[in-house]
Design an enzyme around this catalytic site. Structure first.
Site, PDB file in Angstrom:
ATOM      1  N   HIS A  82      26.131  35.808  45.396  1.00  0.00           N
ATOM      2  CA  HIS A  82      26.691  36.271  44.125  1.00  0.00           C
ATOM      3  C   HIS A  82      25.789  37.375  43.588  1.00  0.00           C
ATOM      4  CE1 HIS A  82      29.795  35.224  41.178  1.00  0.00           C
ATOM      5  NE2 HIS A  82      28.984  35.794  40.292  1.00  0.00           N
ATOM      6  N   ASP A 161      34.664  28.571  32.943  1.00  0.00           N
ATOM      7  CA  ASP A 161      33.960  29.854  33.110  1.00  0.00           C
ATOM      8  C   ASP A 161      34.959  30.996  33.130  1.00  0.00           C
ATOM      9  OD1 ASP A 161      31.773  31.743  33.810  1.00  0.00           O
ATOM     10  OD2 ASP A 161      32.949  31.906  35.632  1.00  0.00           O
ATOM     11  N   ARG A 168      33.969  36.721  26.883  1.00  0.00           N
ATOM     12  CA  ARG A 168      32.705  37.443  26.687  1.00  0.00           C
ATOM     13  C   ARG A 168      32.903  38.931  26.894  1.00  0.00           C
ATOM     14  NH1 ARG A 168      29.392  35.172  31.214  1.00  0.00           N
ATOM     15  NH2 ARG A 168      27.904  36.798  30.715  1.00  0.00           N
ATOM     16  N   SER A 183      27.263  30.925  33.816  1.00  0.00           N
ATOM     17  CA  SER A 183      28.506  31.423  34.415  1.00  0.00           C
ATOM     18  C   SER A 183      28.396  31.444  35.941  1.00  0.00           C
ATOM     19  CB  SER A 183      28.788  32.839  33.865  1.00  0.00           C
ATOM     20  OG  SER A 183      29.717  33.505  34.656  1.00  0.00           O
ATOM     21  N   LYS A 187      30.110  28.482  38.737  1.00  0.00           N
ATOM     22  CA  LYS A 187      31.046  28.855  39.812  1.00  0.00           C
ATOM     23  C   LYS A 187      30.487  28.456  41.173  1.00  0.00           C
ATOM     24  CE  LYS A 187      31.545  33.270  38.653  1.00  0.00           C
ATOM     25  NZ  LYS A 187      31.624  33.772  37.301  1.00  0.00           N
TER      26      LYS A 187
HETATM   27  N1  URA Z   1      28.554  37.445  37.162  1.00  0.00           N
HETATM   28  C1  URA Z   1      29.097  36.295  36.722  1.00  0.00           C
HETATM   29  O1  URA Z   1      29.751  35.581  37.479  1.00  0.00           O
HETATM   30  N2  URA Z   1      28.917  35.938  35.458  1.00  0.00           N
HETATM   31  C2  URA Z   1      28.206  36.687  34.597  1.00  0.00           C
HETATM   32  O2  URA Z   1      28.065  36.298  33.472  1.00  0.00           O
HETATM   33  C3  URA Z   1      27.639  37.889  35.049  1.00  0.00           C
HETATM   34  C4  URA Z   1      27.822  38.258  36.334  1.00  0.00           C
END
Ligand code: URA
Length: 419
Positions: A82, A161, A168, A183, A187
């Site tokens: 990620h 999320d 957001r 966040s 995930k």
């Molecule tokens: N990537 C994400 O999944 N969440 C965030 O808040 C920022 C970047």
């Protein structure tokens, strides 16, 4: 318990209990709490922060707001990746087919654009027919069949999320350690991998503007990972100027395809190698980082990574003739070259400014329901450190609106710092 009490507690910088956090997440996911109330609470978190215990509770509550995937059928070491977000960041589209081509299963759930940064899902959707909205059964079947699937956040995985992320984005509450850490980790926990490499971008085009904040965010995510039984490795990568040359959805997909065909911009190549070599190590397929980098380059040279991309796109309904011939991607109505009157060295191309400009052209969203324009954006022609002569092209603007095109041309001249 009610949401007004929770909002006022955080507004007054008090600590929220586990029960209060779970109540907010469950009720907001069900639609029992309004967006404006959630927005007030998120803003209060943004301003007043959260301690480690609150961040962990928030992460776990969001992870458990939907299903938790079990990927153990794919082995002991399921690796995910990620990024904390960047401008021109097409790394997942390049790196994940490489990893899959090396025989490591890839089950990747990506996000949409957030703030001034782009999102892999928006980019992948610029490939005609490619479905990112895939349910969990099909997601798993795809990984079983071709070794890789890249999808959007399904309704069932960390749905809290998904809602808070979009919220957001529309209330300017993105750049915040508790919110980003929870966040990402919610995930990742929900999507089932037990080993996770996180690209923590640092610099002008990242949410973390300096190394200290990036370090804090990294530590936070490693801590959450430990508590949730996941091994998290954070790799800090620079994000002062955009990564590679293209910024904008289909423009970035084209750059990613060209990369897998061997055309590798230097900065993008470094990030791909750094993250990829760590993913291979976490997957238990090679401890030596330098040797892993060689494996990655071999997978590009022998065409196996490109073939994997084709397989994945085909398997998810995408038209692979676009991958084979990128000239087929629909061009924007206007494409114009920005010419400089200066001579010197490019000292700065502020990635956040470029990201905002791409959003203004239509590549990102201002409101959460906005539709994006897949073929608009900016293609840099000169990068930081390049020498430019008077009349050289600095960048190309791809736009569908004449007035925006003219504004963007002017803006590019301001963003490029040439000395
Ligand atoms: N990537 C994400 O999944 N969440 C965030 O808040 C920022 C970047």
């Amino acid at each position: 318990m009610n949401i007004l009490e929770i909002i006022s507690k955080k507004r007054d910088a008090k600590e929220l209990s586990k029960q209060e956090i779970e109540f907010f997440i469950q009720e907001y996911t069900k639609g029992e709490i309004h967006d404006y109330q959630a927005a007030a609470l998120v803003m209060a978190i943004y301003i007043n922060g959260m301690n480690d215990r609150e961040i962990t509770d928030l992460t776990l509550a969001m992870a458990h707001s939907g299903e938790i995937l079990d990927l153990s059928r794919f082995g002991k070491n399921i690796v995910d990746k990620h990024s904390t977000g960047g401008v021109g960041d097409k790394v997942s589209i390049i790196l994940l087919p490489i990893i899959a081509a090396l025989g490591i299963p890839v089950a990747k759930m990506s996000g949409r654009g957030l703030g001034f940064t782009g999102g892999t899902v928006d980019k992948m959707e610029s490939i005609p027919g490619y479905r990112t909205n895939v349910d969990i059964d099909e997601f798993i079947k795809n990984v079983e069949k071709v070794g890789i699937s890249m999808i959007g956040q399904t309704m069932n995985l960390a749905p809290a999320d998904k809602k808070i992320y979009a919220l957001r984005d529309s209330i300017s509450c993105v750049e915040n350690i508790p919110l980003i850490a929870s966040s990402i980790m919610s995930k990742k926990i929900a999507s089932g991998a037990n080993k996770i490499v996180i690209d923590v971008t640092v610099g002008k085009g990242a949410f973390m503007k300096n190394k200290e904040d990036a370090q804090k965010l990294s530590e936070q995510m490693v801590k959450i990972g430990k508590l949730a039984g996941r091994e998290v490795r954070c790799v800090m990568t620079p994000m002062d100027e955009p990564l590679g040359y293209a910024v904008g959805n289909s423009l970035e997909v084209i750059e990613a395809i060209n990369f897998l065909k061997g055309d590798m911009p230097k900065d993008l190549k470094e990030v791909v190698l750094e993250l990829g070599s760590n993913m291979i190590a976490l997957a238990g397929k090679g401890k030596n980082i330098e040797e892993n980098k060689v494996k990655i380059l071999e997978t590009i040279e022998n065409g196996k990574a490109y073939d994997k991309l084709i397989q994945m796109v085909k398997n998810q309904g995408g038209d692979i003739s676009y991958i084979k011939d990128t000239a087929k991607f629909k061009k924007s109505k206007y494409i114009s070259a920005v010419v400089t009157e200066k001579t010197g060295i490019v000292k700065e191309i502020n990635a956040e400014e470029i990201g905002k400009l791409a959003c203004y052209l239509g590549a990102g969203r201002i409101n959460k329901e906005d539709k994006i324009e897949e073929n608009v954006g900016i293609i840099l022609n000169k990068k930081v450190g390049d020498r430019v002569e008077k009349q050289d092209f600095l960048a190309y603007i791809c736009a569908n609106n004449k007035a925006k095109l003219v504004q963007a041309e002017q803006k590019i001249l301001e963003i490029y710092k040439i000395m």
